[in-house]
Design a protein around this motif. Structure first.
Motif, PDB file in Angstrom:
ATOM      1  N   ILE A 172      -6.254  -8.576   0.084  1.00 22.07           N
ATOM      2  CA  ILE A 172      -6.730  -8.047  -1.208  1.00 22.07           C
ATOM      3  C   ILE A 172      -6.552  -9.088  -2.302  1.00 22.07           C
ATOM      4  N   GLY A 173      -5.383  -9.665  -2.388  1.00 28.09           N
ATOM      5  CA  GLY A 173      -5.127 -10.784  -3.298  1.00 28.09           C
ATOM      6  C   GLY A 173      -5.010 -10.398  -4.766  1.00 28.09           C
ATOM      7  N   PRO A 174      -4.689 -11.381  -5.616  1.00 26.76           N
ATOM      8  CA  PRO A 174      -4.526 -11.138  -7.052  1.00 26.76           C
ATOM      9  C   PRO A 174      -5.765 -10.499  -7.672  1.00 26.76           C
ATOM     10  N   PRO A 205      -4.946  -1.084  -8.550  1.00 28.20           N
ATOM     11  CA  PRO A 205      -3.665  -1.108  -9.270  1.00 28.20           C
ATOM     12  C   PRO A 205      -3.319  -2.466  -9.872  1.00 28.20           C
ATOM     13  N   CYS A 206      -4.296  -3.365  -9.986  1.00 31.08           N
ATOM     14  CA  CYS A 206      -4.096  -4.681 -10.614  1.00 31.08           C
ATOM     15  C   CYS A 206      -3.037  -5.520  -9.907  1.00 31.08           C
ATOM     16  N   PRO A 207      -3.289  -5.901  -8.653  1.00 29.32           N
ATOM     17  CA  PRO A 207      -2.328  -6.747  -7.943  1.00 29.32           C
ATOM     18  C   PRO A 207      -2.248  -8.147  -8.538  1.00 29.32           C
ATOM     19  N   PRO A 208      -1.116  -8.834  -8.259  1.00 30.01           N
ATOM     20  CA  PRO A 208      -0.101  -8.515  -7.252  1.00 30.01           C
ATOM     21  C   PRO A 208       0.784  -7.347  -7.672  1.00 30.01           C
ATOM     22  N   ILE A 209       1.011  -6.456  -6.723  1.00 29.25           N
ATOM     23  CA  ILE A 209       1.716  -5.214  -6.986  1.00 29.25           C
ATOM     24  C   ILE A 209       3.153  -5.269  -6.472  1.00 29.25           C
ATOM     25  N   ILE A 210       3.909  -4.276  -6.883  1.00 30.76           N
ATOM     26  CA  ILE A 210       5.200  -3.993  -6.274  1.00 30.76           C
ATOM     27  C   ILE A 210       5.056  -2.620  -5.630  1.00 30.76           C
ATOM     28  N   VAL A 211       5.429  -2.510  -4.378  1.00 32.40           N
ATOM     29  CA  VAL A 211       5.235  -1.274  -3.625  1.00 32.40           C
ATOM     30  C   VAL A 211       6.570  -0.553  -3.478  1.00 32.40           C
ATOM     31  N   GLY A 212       6.678   0.600  -4.122  1.00 28.63           N
ATOM     32  CA  GLY A 212       7.870   1.422  -3.993  1.00 28.63           C
ATOM     33  C   GLY A 212       7.676   2.434  -2.882  1.00 28.63           C
ATOM     34  N   ARG A 224       2.724  -7.380   6.275  1.00 24.44           N
ATOM     35  CA  ARG A 224       1.513  -6.642   6.662  1.00 24.44           C
ATOM     36  C   ARG A 224       0.590  -6.436   5.462  1.00 24.44           C
ATOM     37  N   ILE A 225       1.166  -6.094   4.338  1.00 27.06           N
ATOM     38  CA  ILE A 225       0.360  -5.852   3.133  1.00 27.06           C
ATOM     39  C   ILE A 225      -0.328  -7.128   2.677  1.00 27.06           C
ATOM     40  N   ASN A 226       0.389  -8.243   2.703  1.00 25.56           N
ATOM     41  CA  ASN A 226      -0.220  -9.497   2.241  1.00 25.56           C
ATOM     42  C   ASN A 226      -1.236 -10.056   3.228  1.00 25.56           C
ATOM     43  N   ARG A 227      -1.219  -9.548   4.454  1.00 25.26           N
ATOM     44  CA  ARG A 227      -2.259  -9.936   5.408  1.00 25.26           C
ATOM     45  C   ARG A 227      -3.559  -9.142   5.206  1.00 25.26           C
ATOM     46  N   GLY A 230      -7.470  -8.237  -6.761  1.00 23.19           N
ATOM     47  CA  GLY A 230      -8.447  -7.776  -5.782  1.00 23.19           C
ATOM     48  C   GLY A 230      -9.516  -8.777  -5.411  1.00 23.19           C
ATOM     49  N   PHE A 231      -9.343 -10.050  -5.804  1.00 21.97           N
ATOM     50  CA  PHE A 231     -10.353 -11.074  -5.552  1.00 21.97           C
ATOM     51  C   PHE A 231     -10.071 -11.919  -4.317  1.00 21.97           C
ATOM     52  N   GLY A 232      -9.137 -11.464  -3.486  1.00 24.06           N
ATOM     53  CA  GLY A 232      -8.847 -12.160  -2.243  1.00 24.06           C
ATOM     54  C   GLY A 232      -7.679 -13.112  -2.359  1.00 24.06           C
ATOM     55  N   GLY A 233      -6.958 -13.249  -1.261  1.00 27.07           N
ATOM     56  CA  GLY A 233      -5.815 -14.147  -1.240  1.00 27.07           C
ATOM     57  C   GLY A 233      -4.675 -13.541  -0.455  1.00 27.07           C
ATOM     58  N   VAL A 234      -3.567 -14.255  -0.405  1.00 25.85           N
ATOM     59  CA  VAL A 234      -2.411 -13.814   0.379  1.00 25.85           C
ATOM     60  C   VAL A 234      -1.335 -13.163  -0.483  1.00 25.85           C
ATOM     61  N   THR A 235      -1.617 -13.008  -1.790  1.00 25.36           N
ATOM     62  CA  THR A 235      -0.632 -12.408  -2.691  1.00 25.36           C
ATOM     63  C   THR A 235      -1.144 -11.062  -3.175  1.00 25.36           C
ATOM     64  N   THR A 236      -1.049 -10.066  -2.309  1.00 26.41           N
ATOM     65  CA  THR A 236      -1.383  -8.702  -2.719  1.00 26.41           C
ATOM     66  C   THR A 236      -0.169  -8.033  -3.335  1.00 26.41           C
ATOM     67  N   ALA A 237       1.008  -8.287  -2.775  1.00 33.46           N
ATOM     68  CA  ALA A 237       2.252  -7.687  -3.280  1.00 33.46           C
ATOM     69  C   ALA A 237       3.314  -8.764  -3.465  1.00 33.46           C
TER      70      ALA A 237
END
Length: 286
Positions: free
Chosen positions: A236-238, A182-189, A230-233, A240-247
């Protein structure tokens, strides 16, 4: 009774379709910049920088920020004391979408039938959600939804015995399965309660909330924070290349439900979760 001409609605929808695809929300841009300061992955930080640059170029050059300009999702709040004149409201909204996607050189992505897959050629029909509210004005929100993120959502008819932890586990698992799609960083509804369709509606509508603004109920705001952590742990990251900013955010909305059920829906917004709005004021009819 005050009136609004359908011609005004058509022009408003046309404009919002274009603006929502060209201009990233200020709240999301603010979220990107905060994430850059917090991101520990050099690659993740570099991707966030590129996303910021991409949004600036789109606005400056008046071009879409993403090639998937989405299926037009429209939220309409109609004052119960307002009269629509000059035509049918649904037809006016679709005409505005048609004009906006043509004039804005936006990709037409809608097929007439889910099985024969023949493109309608004008990105209609739109998905329209109506709500009757007090007053004599009309609020229009255009939220184009790309399917890279839309395809990654999900719903589970949880048993009440699964409780809060079971609902949270489903949300995190849904994001985990989505990965970088979904092309993170995402917003989760997240929508919980009601019936199956109500939960999915709540999840979709929650994506309209400003990034960084929590549910006003403190208990639900704490759940949003826990889900975001929990999601940022997941790592997945920006993109999908890894990191702490998934959402960038988790937006939770709840609704009363049946004693035998607990529907939980997840609707994911991509890094360019798009929406623009306008309020049209009714005028005294002639």
């Amino acid at each position: 009774m005050k009136e609004i001409q359908v011609a005004e609605i058509i022009l408003a929808i046309e404009k919002l379709c274009i603006e929502s695809n060209y201009n990233l929300g200020v709240d999301i841009m603010r979220g990107f910049k905060k994430a850059m300061r917090d991101e520990r992955s050099p690659l993740g930080a570099a991707i966030l920088e590129r996303l910021i640059e991409n949004a600036k170029v789109a606005e400056e050059e008046s071009v879409p920020m993403c090639q998937d300009t989405g299926m037009a999702v429209i939220f309409v709040e109609v004052g119960q004391d307002l009269h629509i004149v000059g035509g049918l409201l649904t037809e006016a909204i679709d005409e505005g979408v048609r004009r906006g996607y043509e004039k804005g050189y936006l990709r037409k992505s809608v097929v007439k039938d889910p099985f024969d897959r023949i493109n309608t050629g004008d990105n209609t029909p739109a998905i329209i959600h109506y709500d009757i509210v007090p007053g004599d004005s009309m609020r229009l929100i255009v939220a184009p939804k790309g399917f890279g993120s839309e395809n990654m959502g999900g719903i589970k008819m949880c048993k009440p015995s699964e409780g809060l932890e079971g609902a949270m586990r489903f949300v995190v698992d849904t994001v985990d399965r989505a990965g970088g799609n979904p092309c993170p960083p995402i917003i989760v509804g997240v929508g919980v309660g009601g019936t199956m369709e109500k939960a999915t509606f709540l999840a979709k509508k929650s994506l309209l909330r400003e990034v960084g603004r929590h549910n006003p109920e403190e208990r639900l705001a704490r759940i949003e924070e826990e889900l975001l952590n929990r999601i940022n742990r997941l790592g997945i990251g920006p993109q999908g290349f890894g990191g702490v900013t998934t959402a960038l955010a988790v937006n939770l909305e709840v609704y009363p439900t049946h004693i035998a059920g607990m529907p939980v829906a997840v609707n994911i917004g991509c890094h360019a979760t798009r929406h623009k709005e306008i309020v049209l004021q009714g005028r005294i009819g002639r």
